[in-house]
Design a protein around this motif. Sequence first.
Motif, PDB file in Angstrom:
ATOM      1  N   VAL A   1      25.164  43.804  46.937  1.00  0.00           N
ATOM      2  CA  VAL A   1      26.237  44.632  46.375  1.00  0.00           C
ATOM      3  C   VAL A   1      26.550  45.765  47.346  1.00  0.00           C
ATOM      4  N   LEU A   2      27.785  46.206  47.340  1.00  0.00           N
ATOM      5  CA  LEU A   2      28.169  47.399  48.086  1.00  0.00           C
ATOM      6  C   LEU A   2      27.708  48.615  47.310  1.00  0.00           C
TER       7      LEU A   2
ATOM      8  N   ARG B   1      35.682  34.658  48.103  1.00  0.00           N
ATOM      9  CA  ARG B   1      34.591  33.711  47.901  1.00  0.00           C
ATOM     10  C   ARG B   1      33.312  34.502  47.725  1.00  0.00           C
ATOM     11  N   LYS B   2      32.296  33.863  47.169  1.00  0.00           N
ATOM     12  CA  LYS B   2      31.033  34.580  46.938  1.00  0.00           C
ATOM     13  C   LYS B   2      30.207  34.721  48.203  1.00  0.00           C
ATOM     14  N   GLN B   3      30.386  33.819  49.174  1.00  0.00           N
ATOM     15  CA  GLN B   3      29.591  33.871  50.393  1.00  0.00           C
ATOM     16  C   GLN B   3      30.039  35.023  51.303  1.00  0.00           C
TER      17      GLN B   3
ATOM     18  N   GLN C   1      23.686  33.669  51.437  1.00  0.00           N
ATOM     19  CA  GLN C   1      23.832  35.135  51.444  1.00  0.00           C
ATOM     20  C   GLN C   1      25.155  35.443  50.749  1.00  0.00           C
ATOM     21  N   GLN C   2      25.083  35.912  49.507  1.00  0.00           N
ATOM     22  CA  GLN C   2      26.285  35.987  48.684  1.00  0.00           C
ATOM     23  C   GLN C   2      26.440  37.349  48.021  1.00  0.00           C
ATOM     24  N   TRP C   3      27.695  37.672  47.704  1.00  0.00           N
ATOM     25  CA  TRP C   3      27.990  38.870  46.914  1.00  0.00           C
ATOM     26  C   TRP C   3      27.552  38.622  45.476  1.00  0.00           C
ATOM     27  N   ALA C   4      26.974  39.640  44.841  1.00  0.00           N
ATOM     28  CA  ALA C   4      26.496  39.495  43.465  1.00  0.00           C
ATOM     29  C   ALA C   4      27.644  39.413  42.461  1.00  0.00           C
ATOM     30  N   SER C   5      28.805  39.929  42.844  1.00  0.00           N
ATOM     31  CA  SER C   5      30.008  39.844  42.014  1.00  0.00           C
ATOM     32  C   SER C   5      31.180  39.602  42.954  1.00  0.00           C
TER      33      SER C   5
ATOM     34  N   ASN D   1      33.693  44.330  43.493  1.00  0.00           N
ATOM     35  CA  ASN D   1      32.675  45.163  44.126  1.00  0.00           C
ATOM     36  C   ASN D   1      33.313  46.298  44.919  1.00  0.00           C
ATOM     37  N   LEU D   2      34.364  45.990  45.673  1.00  0.00           N
ATOM     38  CA  LEU D   2      35.106  47.000  46.430  1.00  0.00           C
ATOM     39  C   LEU D   2      35.704  48.046  45.493  1.00  0.00           C
ATOM     40  N   LEU D   3      36.310  47.584  44.410  1.00  0.00           N
ATOM     41  CA  LEU D   3      36.958  48.496  43.462  1.00  0.00           C
ATOM     42  C   LEU D   3      35.943  49.446  42.844  1.00  0.00           C
TER      43      LEU D   3
END
Length: 197
Positions: A27-28, A60-62, A78-82, A87-89
């Motif tokens: 996550v960011l 995409r999640k990757q 290696q993926q974003w959790a959301s 996540n950026l917002l």
Amino acid sequence: MSKLLITALLVLLVTACANAPSVQFYVLEPLSQIAPITVLDTRQHTIGIGPISVPALLERKQIITRHAGNAVEIAEFQQWASPLQDNLLQALTRNISSLQPNDIVRAYPWSVHGTVDLQIVVDIIRFDTTPGKSANLEANWTIKNENTHEILKAGHSVINHSLSDSSYSGAVLALSKVLGEFSQELSLALLNVEMSN
């Protein structure tokens, strides 16, 4: 098919699953140590962050990394959790909240909470890392008067930071930092808008 063969196949399947790499999620993070922008105007504003758009490559999640020769790597494990857009917002909204402590900051859509005075619309063009080289953010943005829909300020931001840690956790940390710097640019732009209105 004999029981012995079935048992051997099951053992192979279980062994293969046990040896398969597990997916890591990231996550960011909003910046924890971020100094508020000094504001002379003490009036409280309601600021809406979003919508934020991202290019199709990032939808995409990757996690995406760039390499020489216009090559990209899509990391399957290696993926974003959301979704990255969400996540950026979330991170951008929390950063702006910290930078603008006198204002109320809401993430898009904010209709449930009423209206906002100013809206920041962000179009992300690039948000990735080049391993061993840099973390990169490029975006177009506009600040609008939500009531009149007048564009009060618009800009184009390009932020690159050197990246020595080529691990994915290091890359995500670097991307959080460039997003923090982008947040500071937006906060300064808001200050100029508020002082002139």
